[in-house]
Design a protein around this motif. Structure first.
Motif, PDB file in Angstrom:
ATOM      1  N   LEU A  29       0.828  -1.198   0.000  1.00 35.08           N
ATOM      2  CA  LEU A  29       0.000   0.000   0.000  1.00 35.08           C
ATOM      3  C   LEU A  29       0.864   1.251   0.000  1.00 35.08           C
ATOM      4  O   LEU A  29       1.929   1.280   0.616  1.00 35.08           O
ATOM      5  CB  LEU A  29      -0.914   0.008   1.232  1.00 35.08           C
ATOM      6  N   PRO A  30       0.415   2.301  -0.661  1.00 36.27           N
ATOM      7  CA  PRO A  30       1.172   3.557  -0.651  1.00 36.27           C
ATOM      8  C   PRO A  30       1.222   4.153   0.748  1.00 36.27           C
ATOM      9  O   PRO A  30       0.287   4.000   1.541  1.00 36.27           O
ATOM     10  CB  PRO A  30       0.371   4.467  -1.592  1.00 36.27           C
ATOM     11  N   VAL A  31       2.311   4.840   1.035  1.00 35.58           N
ATOM     12  CA  VAL A  31       2.457   5.472   2.351  1.00 35.58           C
ATOM     13  C   VAL A  31       2.132   6.951   2.296  1.00 35.58           C
ATOM     14  O   VAL A  31       2.189   7.636   3.312  1.00 35.58           O
ATOM     15  CB  VAL A  31       3.889   5.283   2.901  1.00 35.58           C
ATOM     16  N   THR A  32       1.773   7.461   1.122  1.00 37.07           N
ATOM     17  CA  THR A  32       1.411   8.873   0.991  1.00 37.07           C
ATOM     18  C   THR A  32      -0.059   9.001   0.625  1.00 37.07           C
ATOM     19  O   THR A  32      -0.638   8.129  -0.039  1.00 37.07           O
ATOM     20  CB  THR A  32       2.257   9.576  -0.080  1.00 37.07           C
ATOM     21  N   THR A  33      -0.644  10.108   1.047  1.00 37.34           N
ATOM     22  CA  THR A  33      -2.061  10.354   0.773  1.00 37.34           C
ATOM     23  C   THR A  33      -2.315  10.522  -0.711  1.00 37.34           C
ATOM     24  O   THR A  33      -3.298   9.994  -1.249  1.00 37.34           O
ATOM     25  CB  THR A  33      -2.526  11.596   1.540  1.00 37.34           C
ATOM     26  N   SER A  34      -1.438  11.244  -1.399  1.00 37.82           N
ATOM     27  CA  SER A  34      -1.642  11.484  -2.829  1.00 37.82           C
ATOM     28  C   SER A  34      -1.651  10.181  -3.615  1.00 37.82           C
ATOM     29  O   SER A  34      -2.529   9.951  -4.464  1.00 37.82           O
ATOM     30  CB  SER A  34      -0.566  12.429  -3.362  1.00 37.82           C
ATOM     31  N   ALA A  35      -0.682   9.294  -3.348  1.00 35.95           N
ATOM     32  CA  ALA A  35      -0.639   8.017  -4.056  1.00 35.95           C
ATOM     33  C   ALA A  35      -1.812   7.124  -3.658  1.00 35.95           C
ATOM     34  O   ALA A  35      -2.342   6.373  -4.480  1.00 35.95           O
ATOM     35  CB  ALA A  35       0.686   7.307  -3.785  1.00 35.95           C
ATOM     36  N   SER A  36      -2.245   7.203  -2.410  1.00 38.62           N
ATOM     37  CA  SER A  36      -3.391   6.408  -1.961  1.00 38.62           C
ATOM     38  C   SER A  36      -4.661   6.820  -2.685  1.00 38.62           C
ATOM     39  O   SER A  36      -5.492   5.972  -3.046  1.00 38.62           O
ATOM     40  CB  SER A  36      -3.582   6.566  -0.449  1.00 38.62           C
ATOM     41  N   LEU A  37      -4.838   8.121  -2.906  1.00 35.17           N
ATOM     42  CA  LEU A  37      -6.017   8.602  -3.624  1.00 35.17           C
ATOM     43  C   LEU A  37      -6.018   8.093  -5.058  1.00 35.17           C
ATOM     44  O   LEU A  37      -7.059   7.710  -5.595  1.00 35.17           O
ATOM     45  CB  LEU A  37      -6.055  10.128  -3.596  1.00 35.17           C
ATOM     46  N   VAL A  38      -4.861   8.081  -5.696  1.00 38.51           N
ATOM     47  CA  VAL A  38      -4.772   7.555  -7.065  1.00 38.51           C
ATOM     48  C   VAL A  38      -5.112   6.070  -7.078  1.00 38.51           C
ATOM     49  O   VAL A  38      -5.901   5.601  -7.906  1.00 38.51           O
ATOM     50  CB  VAL A  38      -3.367   7.801  -7.648  1.00 38.51           C
ATOM     51  N   MET A  39      -4.515   5.305  -6.158  1.00 37.00           N
ATOM     52  CA  MET A  39      -4.771   3.871  -6.117  1.00 37.00           C
ATOM     53  C   MET A  39      -6.235   3.580  -5.834  1.00 37.00           C
ATOM     54  O   MET A  39      -6.815   2.631  -6.375  1.00 37.00           O
ATOM     55  CB  MET A  39      -3.879   3.201  -5.062  1.00 37.00           C
ATOM     56  N   GLY A  40      -6.853   4.385  -4.994  1.00 39.57           N
ATOM     57  CA  GLY A  40      -8.238   4.148  -4.613  1.00 39.57           C
ATOM     58  C   GLY A  40      -9.229   4.325  -5.744  1.00 39.57           C
ATOM     59  O   GLY A  40     -10.366   3.845  -5.658  1.00 39.57           O
ATOM     60  N   THR A  41      -8.836   4.999  -6.824  1.00 36.09           N
ATOM     61  CA  THR A  41      -9.747   5.228  -7.941  1.00 36.09           C
ATOM     62  C   THR A  41      -9.327   4.509  -9.219  1.00 36.09           C
ATOM     63  O   THR A  41     -10.038   4.566 -10.221  1.00 36.09           O
ATOM     64  CB  THR A  41      -9.847   6.738  -8.247  1.00 36.09           C
ATOM     65  N   ALA A  42      -8.177   3.829  -9.196  1.00 32.73           N
ATOM     66  CA  ALA A  42      -7.666   3.178 -10.391  1.00 32.73           C
ATOM     67  C   ALA A  42      -8.262   1.776 -10.553  1.00 32.73           C
ATOM     68  O   ALA A  42      -8.208   0.961  -9.620  1.00 32.73           O
ATOM     69  CB  ALA A  42      -6.144   3.101 -10.342  1.00 32.73           C
ATOM     70  N   LYS A  43      -8.810   1.483 -11.730  1.00 31.97           N
ATOM     71  CA  LYS A  43      -9.422   0.181 -11.970  1.00 31.97           C
ATOM     72  C   LYS A  43      -8.408  -0.954 -11.831  1.00 31.97           C
ATOM     73  O   LYS A  43      -8.737  -2.038 -11.349  1.00 31.97           O
ATOM     74  CB  LYS A  43     -10.041   0.153 -13.365  1.00 31.97           C
ATOM     75  N   GLU A  44      -7.164  -0.689 -12.255  1.00 29.50           N
ATOM     76  CA  GLU A  44      -6.158  -1.747 -12.201  1.00 29.50           C
ATOM     77  C   GLU A  44      -5.740  -2.098 -10.776  1.00 29.50           C
ATOM     78  O   GLU A  44      -5.065  -3.107 -10.554  1.00 29.50           O
ATOM     79  CB  GLU A  44      -4.919  -1.354 -13.019  1.00 29.50           C
ATOM     80  N   ASP A  45      -6.130  -1.267  -9.809  1.00 23.39           N
ATOM     81  CA  ASP A  45      -5.774  -1.526  -8.412  1.00 23.39           C
ATOM     82  C   ASP A  45      -6.955  -2.022  -7.596  1.00 23.39           C
ATOM     83  O   ASP A  45      -6.935  -1.972  -6.359  1.00 23.39           O
ATOM     84  CB  ASP A  45      -5.219  -0.245  -7.767  1.00 23.39           C
ATOM     85  N   ALA A  46      -7.975  -2.522  -8.266  1.00 23.93           N
ATOM     86  CA  ALA A  46      -9.184  -2.943  -7.565  1.00 23.93           C
ATOM     87  C   ALA A  46      -8.903  -4.003  -6.505  1.00 23.93           C
ATOM     88  O   ALA A  46      -9.530  -4.013  -5.440  1.00 23.93           O
ATOM     89  CB  ALA A  46     -10.222  -3.466  -8.567  1.00 23.93           C
ATOM     90  N   ASP A  47      -7.935  -4.894  -6.759  1.00 20.40           N
ATOM     91  CA  ASP A  47      -7.657  -5.965  -5.806  1.00 20.40           C
ATOM     92  C   ASP A  47      -7.029  -5.440  -4.517  1.00 20.40           C
ATOM     93  O   ASP A  47      -7.112  -6.096  -3.466  1.00 20.40           O
ATOM     94  CB  ASP A  47      -6.770  -7.042  -6.430  1.00 20.40           C
ATOM     95  N   LEU A  48      -6.404  -4.269  -4.569  1.00 21.47           N
ATOM     96  CA  LEU A  48      -5.785  -3.707  -3.372  1.00 21.47           C
ATOM     97  C   LEU A  48      -6.724  -2.795  -2.591  1.00 21.47           C
ATOM     98  O   LEU A  48      -6.424  -2.425  -1.450  1.00 21.47           O
ATOM     99  CB  LEU A  48      -4.526  -2.920  -3.753  1.00 21.47           C
ATOM    100  N   LYS A  49      -7.848  -2.429  -3.173  1.00 19.70           N
ATOM    101  CA  LYS A  49      -8.751  -1.479  -2.514  1.00 19.70           C
ATOM    102  C   LYS A  49      -9.260  -1.964  -1.148  1.00 19.70           C
ATOM    103  O   LYS A  49      -9.380  -1.165  -0.216  1.00 19.70           O
ATOM    104  CB  LYS A  49      -9.914  -1.136  -3.440  1.00 19.70           C
ATOM    105  N   PRO A  50      -9.591  -3.265  -0.985  1.00 18.71           N
ATOM    106  CA  PRO A  50     -10.037  -3.688   0.356  1.00 18.71           C
ATOM    107  C   PRO A  50      -8.974  -3.469   1.430  1.00 18.71           C
ATOM    108  O   PRO A  50      -9.298  -3.123   2.566  1.00 18.71           O
ATOM    109  CB  PRO A  50     -10.333  -5.181   0.163  1.00 18.71           C
TER     110      PRO A  50
END
Length: 429
Positions: free
Chosen positions: A349-370
């Motif tokens: 998981l990202p340790v920064t808020t900015s990268a976390s926001l990107v990951m949270g909306t990216a379709k390719e990162d759906a498996d990491l969202k939980p």
């Protein structure tokens, strides 16, 4: 901030240098052209790869090459070691009076207590320092000051084997009672490990804390001290001993001898019904063709409100006096793109808020969202306490005994509390 003060002093010296020596001499003196003032930064880092193909050495080689291309006066020399060795390597260097400029390791509090580290705010730019996920930034503090810079993070979810669950006619649990009921059905259906409980010496401190949090307890329920022997913690281990281990629902290997790696391998082999896992287990299980689901850790009366969050740490040592150069390099390391690249490479998981926001909306990162959703609800180890490393070692050594047939959760937790209090007092905390 100290870093800003050093830069102001550099600017003043530069103006004086222009007057006395001319522009060419100033450029050389600032390290913008080759010369005696060029700086080599030494970084010791941990290896997150599971093979030579994805070794962290390759990650750092790419990142450093990109950085050095735009910073010709700075060389970054990276040494990568396995997690079995990296902390000991750094300690040996520090003990020999030869600390690296940066170390990406598992703990930082001892070095901070010995005044060997820069504070995060002394090296990082203000936007980068402010971008850390708040829970992780707080976990990097010693006595309210941040020395540990989070570098990688993960949370835990309950993994379950969908095929085994369908065969047994059960669904994912949300409470302890449902977990035990599911485990009984899996055992009846011949599953080798209905619930894998790794309390062996590899990572017992993680499995233990995950369960204690699900029982509304934890290692530090008070701000000022450890709380191993709390009523909530005793009740949790009593339940584990009686309702899971005592009923033969944790498999053929005693929990105190079962390590996480073995449990993960058994899950990937289709021999485990349920276990707590972090993101890397997804790739391992999928590669073996295991169909799995993931849900929040069950609690006493419903899904646990708090999850285990784990972070590894970047530290900046003061010995070399390269605070400005360290800061410039780490600002690059913690850029949004580089944080995401590392997270994607190693399923973290990202340790920064900015990268976390990107990951949270990216379709390719759906498996990491939980896992990402658990991060704001997570609690980390008390890594800001200089006693934690020794306390953690005692948990790994002793906690498995608590759930044996002749073990006493109250006695084991009481002994851990006494040990932790002694170590805490010796460390002056």
């Amino acid at each position: 901030m100290q870093r800003r003060a050093r830069k102001s002093a550099t600017i003043t010296a530069t103006v004086a240098g222009v007057t006395a020596l001319g522009l060419a001499a100033v450029l050389t003196g600032c390290g913008l052209a080759s010369g005696s003032d060029d700086v080599t930064l030494r970084l010791v880092a941990a290896d997150y790869g599971d093979s030579g193909a994805n070794s962290s050495k390759k990650y750092w080689d790419r990142l450093v090459a990109a950085y050095e291309k735009d910073h010709p006066g700075v060389t970054v020399d990276v040494s990568v070691y396995s997690w079995n060795d990296v902390d000991a390597k750094v300690k040996a260097m520090v003990d020999a009076g030869d600390a690296p400029d940066m170390a990406q390791i598992g703990a930082y509090a001892d070095y901070a207590a010995d005044d060997l580290l820069y504070k995060a705010g002394e090296v990082l730019s203000i936007p980068v320092e402010a971008d850390f996920v708040p829970q992780l930034a707080r976990a990097g503090q010693v006595r309210g000051l941040q020395y540990g810079m989070p570098f990688a993070s993960s949370t835990r979810l309950l993994f379950y084997n969908k095929t085994l669950f369908a065969r047994a006619g059960i669904s994912a649990p949300t409470t302890w009672a449902e977990l035990a009921k599911d485990a009984r059905a899996l055992k009846k259906d011949g599953v080798k490990y209905p619930y894998a409980l790794p309390l062996g010496p590899e990572e017992a401190q993680a499995e233990t804390l995950q369960w204690l949090l699900s029982g509304r307890g934890g290692y530090t329920q008070t701000v000022s001290s450890y709380s191993f022997d709390s009523a909530e913690n005793v009740e949790t281990l009593d339940w584990l001993k009686t309702d899971l281990v005592g009923k033969g629902l944790t498999g053929p290997v005693a929990p105190g001898r079962l390590n996480r790696a073995t449990a993960f391998a058994a899950f990937a082999a289709g021999d485990v019904g349920m276990l707590n896992g972090h993101p890397s287990l997804m790739k391992t299980a999928a590669a073996k063709g295991v169909e799995f689901g993931m849900v929040p850790m069950p609690g006493r009366d419903g899904p646990s409100k708090t999850s285990l969050g784990v972070a590894d740490w970047m530290t900046a040592f003061k010995r070399g006096g390269h605070g400005d150069e360290i800061g410039d390099f780490l600002d690059f390391v913690y850029s949004e793109r580089n944080v995401l690249d590392f997270s994607h490479e190693y399923d973290l998981l990202p340790v920064t808020t900015s990268a976390s926001l990107v990951m949270g909306t990216a379709k390719e990162d759906a498996d990491l969202k939980p896992f990402l959703a658990e991060l704001p609800l997570s609690e980390s180890y008390p890594v800001g306490r200089t006693s934690w490393a020794k306390v953690s070692a005692q948990i790994k050594k002793r906690i498995g005994q608590a759930v044996t047939a002749n073990g006493s959760p109250a006695d084991v937790l009481g002994d851990l509390q006494t040990t932790a209090t002694t170590l805490e007092s010796a460390a002056g905390e």
